[in-house]
Write a protein that holds these residues in place. Structure first.
Motif, PDB file in Angstrom:
ATOM      1  N   ASP A 130       0.804  -1.242   0.000  1.00  0.00           N
ATOM      2  CA  ASP A 130       0.000   0.000   0.000  1.00  0.00           C
ATOM      3  C   ASP A 130       0.834   1.289   0.000  1.00  0.00           C
ATOM      4  N   CYS A 131       1.923   1.313   0.753  1.00  0.00           N
ATOM      5  CA  CYS A 131       2.765   2.515   0.765  1.00  0.00           C
ATOM      6  C   CYS A 131       3.380   2.714  -0.629  1.00  0.00           C
ATOM      7  N   ILE A 132       3.830   3.934  -0.917  1.00  0.00           N
ATOM      8  CA  ILE A 132       4.413   4.203  -2.237  1.00  0.00           C
ATOM      9  C   ILE A 132       5.901   3.882  -2.231  1.00  0.00           C
ATOM     10  N   PRO A 133       6.337   3.023  -3.166  1.00  0.00           N
ATOM     11  CA  PRO A 133       7.772   2.850  -3.350  1.00  0.00           C
ATOM     12  C   PRO A 133       8.231   3.873  -4.394  1.00  0.00           C
ATOM     13  N   ILE A 134       9.187   4.705  -4.039  1.00  0.00           N
ATOM     14  CA  ILE A 134       9.676   5.719  -4.975  1.00  0.00           C
ATOM     15  C   ILE A 134      11.116   5.381  -5.363  1.00  0.00           C
ATOM     16  N   LEU A 135      11.290   5.058  -6.641  1.00  0.00           N
ATOM     17  CA  LEU A 135      12.614   4.702  -7.151  1.00  0.00           C
ATOM     18  C   LEU A 135      13.139   5.873  -7.977  1.00  0.00           C
ATOM     19  N   PHE A 136      14.430   6.170  -7.857  1.00  0.00           N
ATOM     20  CA  PHE A 136      14.958   7.216  -8.730  1.00  0.00           C
ATOM     21  C   PHE A 136      16.334   6.866  -9.273  1.00  0.00           C
ATOM     22  N   TYR A 137      16.656   7.533 -10.385  1.00  0.00           N
ATOM     23  CA  TYR A 137      17.925   7.287 -11.079  1.00  0.00           C
ATOM     24  C   TYR A 137      18.405   8.568 -11.715  1.00  0.00           C
TER      25      TYR A 137
END
Ligand SMILES: [Zn+2]
Length: 245
Positions: free
Chosen positions: A105-112
């Motif tokens: 349910d929580c947001i996984p935030i991936l960045f590059y």
């Protein structure tokens, strides 16, 4: 049936990058595929699933960084595999290191940041969103690691959507009213939108941010949901890393 792993079309264009989000059908032989959290009783089964999951991509479990998440705003720069205790965001510039956010349910935030070769994985539930973990992590990444707002791409993986995330007034008041709608005696909060606005406030480019529209709460054949399944809920992994090649 092939294992189903979700990808961002924005991040997929970088061949040196690996990323993905697991689903309940990541293992064709086992519906309800659960990668587990640290509180689960069946640790051995979880470990077996984790190894299977990373093996799908030729990733050694020994090159993975997991977090024991606590809904905090604590971020850590990592340069070796293992478990980071009491932490909700990890960042690295090391090749061959794969960062994980555990979700239901929580947001996984991936960045590059492709120019500076830096990746990160952030866990943003309502507490982390209210306390601005995303802003805190990105401030650190901009100031200390010199990531470039113009060359950084983001993917928000599947999470509970703005029409399903229902809270009482005590939680609703933590957010600006423009992100909150009333629904009977309850309130609906748009967590992905708040985090998107955090990023544009930090100077990141909206065109380089992809937000998954898939809802973990509604799509029960695909996703685990803590809201829906309570203590019995399984967990998915969102993962990102710069390939070692
Ligand atoms: Zn929904």
């Amino acid at each position: 049936m092939k294992p189903l792993i979700l990808k961002s079309f924005l991040l997929s264009k970088f061949h040196g990058l690996f990323h993905g989000v697991s689903t309940k059908i990541a293992n064709p032989n086992e519906f309800n595929f659960d990668l587990g959290n640290f509180n689960h009783l069946n640790l051995e089964k979880n470990l077996e699933h984790r190894k299977f999951f990373f093996n799908l991509f030729g990733i050694d479990y020994k090159s993975v960084v997991l977090q024991r998440q606590i809904h905090s705003t604590i971020y850590t720069f990592v340069d070796s595999p293992g478990i980071v205790d009491g932490n909700d965001a990890i960042v690295t510039n090391r090749r061959g290191l794969y960062l994980v956010v555990t979700i239901a349910d929580c947001i996984p935030i991936l960045f590059y940041d492709y120019k500076n070769q830096i990746v990160g994985a952030i866990h943003a539930g309502w507490r982390g969103t209210a306390d601005q973990i995303l802003i805190k992590t990105m401030d650190y990444a901009i100031q200390s690691l010199k990531i470039d707002v113009k060359t950084t791409y983001f993917y928000f993986g599947p999470s509970i959507c703005k029409d399903c995330f229902e809270v009482d007034e005590d939680v609703a008041v933590k957010f600006e009213s423009k992100y909150v709608r009333k629904k009977g005696k309850k309130f609906l909060v748009n967590l992905p939108r708040i985090n998107l606005d955090y990023l544009t406030q930090c100077g990141f480019d909206k065109e380089k941010i992809q937000i998954s529209r898939l809802c973990t709460y509604e799509m029960k054949n695909l996703f685990h949901s803590y809201r829906r399944d309570k203590q019995n809920s399984g967990r998915m992994f969102a993962i990102i890393g710069i390939k070692d090649e």
